[in-house]
Each structure stands twice: as C-alpha cells, then as structure tokens.
Design an enzyme around this catalytic site. Structure first.
Site, short mmCIF file in Angstrom:
data_model
loop_
_atom_site.label_atom_id
_atom_site.label_comp_id
_atom_site.label_asym_id
_atom_site.label_seq_id
_atom_site.Cartn_x
_atom_site.Cartn_y
_atom_site.Cartn_z
N HIS B 6 0.83 -1.20 0.00
CA HIS B 6 0.00 0.00 0.00
C HIS B 6 0.86 1.26 0.00
O HIS B 6 1.22 1.79 1.05
CB HIS B 6 -0.91 -0.02 1.24
N ALA B 67 -4.21 8.54 -3.51
CA ALA B 67 -5.63 8.21 -3.28
C ALA B 67 -6.48 9.46 -3.17
O ALA B 67 -7.57 9.55 -3.73
CB ALA B 67 -5.76 7.36 -2.02
N HIS B 173 -10.55 1.60 -1.23
CA HIS B 173 -9.89 2.84 -0.78
C HIS B 173 -10.65 4.05 -1.31
O HIS B 173 -10.73 4.25 -2.51
CB HIS B 173 -8.45 2.86 -1.28
N TYR B 189 -11.26 7.96 5.49
CA TYR B 189 -10.54 6.72 5.17
C TYR B 189 -10.94 5.61 6.14
O TYR B 189 -11.28 4.48 5.75
CB TYR B 189 -9.03 6.93 5.24
N GLU B 279 2.00 2.73 3.82
CA GLU B 279 1.43 3.92 3.18
C GLU B 279 2.35 5.12 3.38
O GLU B 279 1.96 6.11 3.99
CB GLU B 279 0.01 4.21 3.69
N ARG B 285 3.19 12.04 8.84
CA ARG B 285 4.56 12.19 8.37
C ARG B 285 5.57 12.43 9.47
O ARG B 285 6.76 12.50 9.22
CB ARG B 285 4.60 13.31 7.34
#
Lengths: 340, 340
Positions: B6, B67, B173, B189, B279, B285
């Site tokens: 992913h 996405a 997704h 999500y 991901e 992050r």
C-alpha cells in the site's frame, strides 16, 4: 460501585411505538400520552436491563431513549420535539420507578438544518425539572447523510453554552441510518464516534468551552486502535498533544465487545478518560462462542484486564463518572443505599 | 522479502498537477501528456519512497496514484477517465524506471452514479498491457456523501467479474472528502474501511465470487478493535463465522501507526489475512515523540510484536501477498534479484 454510563430503553413497551406510529401517520403533533402502565414499564425492565444489572453485578445505569429511534431525520422539528418529550418522559418514569437503578439521560429534539439552540428548552426541562444527568447529542441528525456542520462549528455553540451552564455532559451518539451504505450499529455508530473525535482534533472547541464534556461511546469508534494515527495527525496539524488538546474534555466508554479491544483501550487511553459502559440490551445480543459469555458483558473484560490497577478500575467504574456527570450524585447515593 | 502492498505516488511531480489544473479549467478532455521528465520522476522518489525503502529495509512497494487525488467526484465520467489514464500511465513510468522496487496498482475511472462497468477498459489496459497487479476500488465516488449502493450490490458485479477473470485484487480505498464532517485521512478513510467490512458482513458477496479478493487498508478501519462486535453482529444476523463468511476473501493491511494497534491486529486477525503496508509517504509524516521513530514506520511494530512467530511474520511480509496478488510474481522476482 459500578456505574454503566450508556444504556438505552431498547425494550420500551409497545405503547410507545403505537404512539410514534400514530404521530407519523397523523398531521397533528398533539396527542394523549402513550398508553403505558407502570406495570408494563416494570415488565419491560425486570427481565432485561434489571436482570442483567443483577446478574452482572452493576449498580446504576445511565438510561436514555433508544438511540436508533431518536430518528431526528423523520418529520420536521415539531415532530422531533414532540417525540423527544414523550421518550424523555418515559425514561423519567423508569427512573422514578427505579431511582436507585437508573439515572436519566435525555434525547434532544434535533432536526436536520435546524439550529441546535432549539434543543435548549427540552434540555432545561429534563435537567432542571426532571433531574436528568446528561444528554445524547447527534452529530448527524440527517441519519447517515452527514449534512450538519462539524461539532466544532459555532452552529452548535448556543447548545454548548447551556450544557456548560447546566454542568451536564453530552454523549455524542447518532441515531439510525437511512443511508444504505451504513449499517446502523455496525458502521454508522462507529463511524460517528471516529468522525466526532477527528472533528475535535481539527478544531479548538475546548479553548472556547474549557468545562464542556463529551463522552464518545463504543470505545471511541476507531480512535484507540488508531491512536498513533490521531496523535500523528494532530502533531502534523500543529495541535497540542492529544492529552492536552482533548483529554481534559473527552471521555470514551467501554462498549467494546471482546477482551483484546478492551485491553487496547486500557493501554492507550488514560484511565481518567474511560467510563464503564455495556449498552445493554443493545447492538449485540448473543453469546460469544469463544468465551461462552455474552459479547456485551463488558464487566468481564474490565475485571479480566491484566495489569489494570485497583485504583484505575475504580476510576473507570465510578470515580470518573462522578466528575463527568456531577448531577448524578443523588442517583449514586440512592444506588449506594440500595447496596447497603 | 518485505513487500509493502500500500503505497501511493503522493510525491508526483508538479507536471501532473499542472495537467490536472489544465484539465479542470478546460472544456475539452484531450491534452498532451503531462510534461514530466524521467529525471523528475527519479527526483520525486529518490529522496522519499525509495529512501524510505532503503532506510526501513523493505523490498517492493505496490504503488498506485495518490488516493486523495483520485477525486472521482470531480467533473464527469469523461474527466475521471482521462485523469485516471494519466495517473496510471505515470505510475507505470515509475514502475518501468524502478521495476525491482515498485509494482503498479491502478486507479479506476469511477464516477458517481455511473455503473462501475465503465472501469473495465482501463482496468484491462492497466493489467493486460501495462502489467499492473491490482486496483483501488472506491466505495464512495461521491467523496464523502455515500450515494453509491453497498459493495455487495449487483451494481458492482460486472467489475467484480473482470477482477476475477484477471485474477487481481481490489484495495477498497476512498479518495478525498468534500463533506466537511469528514477529515479525509482521519475520518473518511477509516470510516470507509469500517463501512466496507460491515457491508460485506451483511451480504453474501463471496458466495457469488468465491475467488474475489479485497484488501481493506488502514488496518481494517475500526474492525479489529471491534472484532467482538462484528463477530456478534454476524452471529445475530445468522451469518457464518467471520472466518468462513469473509476471511477467505478479505485481507487487512498493517497501516496502523502505533505498537498497541498492531499488537491488537495480530492478536485478533489470522496472520493469513494480514498484508504488510506502511502507506508512505502518506497521511502521517512526523516522528512519534513517544518512540523517537516515524509513526508510519510500521515495520518496527511488526518486528516488535511479541509472540509473532517467524512463520507468521513471513506470511505478513511476503507469503500472503503472493497469494492475493498473483500477478506480482514477476515484480517479486525482480526485487529478489536486486537483493541477491
């Protein structure tokens, strides 16, 4: 003392549903009270919620109208107001008949697109006149279409001001789903819990309302499982640590129906932010073939949690609820008296 | 071998976004290819996804268009088709430049209210002509308004027939949210993952498609945390045990960004149904101040999971993905060759 902060009157007598059917098939909004005797109320509880209280050894349940039947999306605001009054009055009768077993939590007469300030008279009536200790706040009165502003929007502020003034918390709880994408107890409820928490991360609501308190049910939806994601998203948004940003105001209940889920909840969320609950008779009614116990007998999981200290267990069962629901003090004394 | 199933091209060069801007500000749907050099592609990856592969010791990433930018809700089906082609072509260039690091997964040209059969030509092009190994399927092309039928509805069947014929799985997704109630990576999500799984519980899709395979990302949304609720709801609905009802066809990835979440996932979901993923570069992050490591460095959590056997770890890192994505065999051989 073990207080269950999350119970609904899912077993209300047929007279209530007959009243509702009559309301929805009629053009008027004024009806006689539902035809329900005290004995019918007793019968509806003795073999269900009260039996489970006794069997599972819990003392006091915070009791509100059936969540799935709030149906804020049905009819207009007048329909919602009349229906909410009847549902709340019936819960008040329950708590008057069993004042040492139940404390009342009210449904609010929300309606899609109607400013939540319209809920203030019913909230005041329930709290000030009838002794209710909290309310259920629906973040999506559309019933699965999610058309209301986020909970951090000023749209909601007049209601929050009243909650603060009355010193009652709100459980953030949706009703049924009329969106075929969302099964109500399997998707809509859990999604709403997750959604509400994320809305609170994005905003700064508790800067404006430092004493406002929300309970997020069903163990906080997906939030504890994704606690790293939420801590990380908050950090990326330059928000404070979640413990400072939200955990002085936000609480999770324990409606998580297996031991590993409860273990995770207890591991990542401070004990100060967890309130015991089972939501019985509720979404899941069967016996877990893996344990031989009812899925929703959440006391088993709390008692079975390895490493949970006695002090933390006491907070979850009783201590926290005294802080979050100060108006429940009288009901707690009555429950204590019953036990004594 | 460690395969990350992913990853999205979140760092695509500016030329892609310029192309998109031009598309959306124009009335035509035919444009020159995006102005993106091979060097720009290399630059966009070397300091990001490839650097993280090297640092974290993963070998092969299944790579799809960003996405959040699929944006099936923007424009009409023609806009979606043209945009999907460009995004997929760009991912194909990535995988052609780094055939031992990436295997391609495609975006589908869905559009709200348009029968998913319209996606078949692009799916076939990607799989048969360009060597893609899977696709991303959006259960809510409206972008947060949830107007499509549930995934179990026959509405989706023509696309499923093609997935089965091509022997490629779909990752369920969603894209970005234009509903202000739903933060996209923090609510939409996760809600979509939960919603999709509950739709599958309610239906009997895999009776009709016994070899269809879905990957539910982000650790399955709320599902593992509420595994007792889902087992109980399925039981109340007289469905088979979830292991028989769904787990021959449904897989969860490991995009859960803290150790306790991964531990829960590994505890309640069979190792055969878990696929490694991180991901990256994605939703979260930053560095977790509690561990000093990146939140999304999920390999740390898998390696750090107490009691996970070497055999189960191998399934999660590599074994399962070989079964779920049989068309990835060539890319796996290339990644093995690079390591050798």
């Amino acid at each position: 003392m073990i207080v269950d902060c999350h119970g609904h009157y899912t077993t209300a007598p047929e007279g209530l549903w007959a009243w509702r059917k009559n309301q929805l098939s009629s053009l008027k909004n004024s009806f006689a009270k539902p035809d329900i005797s005290d004995q019918q109320i007793r019968d509806s509880l003795e073999g269900a919620q009260l039996k489970l209280q006794r069997e599972r050894g819990t003392d006091l349940t915070f009791f509100s109208p059936r969540a799935g039947s709030m149906e804020h999306h049905v009819g207009d605001v007048g329909v919602s107001e009349a229906w909410s009054r009847e549902c709340n009055d019936l819960v008040h009768r329950v708590c008057s008949l069993y004042p040492a077993n139940f404390a009342a939590v009210c449904q609010l007469p929300q309606s899609p697109g109607v400013p939540p300030a319209n809920c203030i008279p019913e909230l005041e009536r329930c709290v000030n006149q009838l002794g209710f200790v909290g309310c259920n706040l629906n973040p999506d009165p559309s019933g699965g279409w999610w058309k209301e502003p986020p909970l951090t929007d000023r749209w909601w502020y007049p209601l929050y001001e009243k909650l603060v003034e009355l010193d009652v918390p709100a459980m953030v709880h949706v009703s049924s789903s009329c969106n075929p994408a969302f099964h109500f107890t399997g998707a809509h409820y859990i999604n709403a819990d997750t959604t509400a928490f994320m809305q609170l991360i994005q905003g700064d609501l508790f800067k404006d309302f430092p004493t406002l308190r929300f309970v997020i049910p069903h163990g906080g939806g997906a939030v504890p499982y994704h606690w790293g994601r939420y801590r990380g998203l908050a950090q990326d948004m330059n928000k404070p640590l979640l413990k400072d940003h939200l955990l002085k105001n936000v609480y999770f209940d324990t409606c998580v129906y297996h031991q590993p889920g409860i273990d995770l909840l207890l591991k990542v969320i401070p004990a100060e932010n967890i309130l015991f609950a089972a939501e019985v008779v509720g979404a899941v009614r069967g016996i877990d073939p893996e344990t031989g116990r009812y899925f929703d007998d959440t006391r088993r999981y709390i008692d079975g949690a390895a490493g949970l200290s006695a002090a933390d267990r006491e907070k979850i069962y009783e201590g926290n609820v005294r802080k979050v629901y100060p108006r429940a003090a009288a009901a707690l004394r009555r429950a204590e008296g019953r036990r004594a």
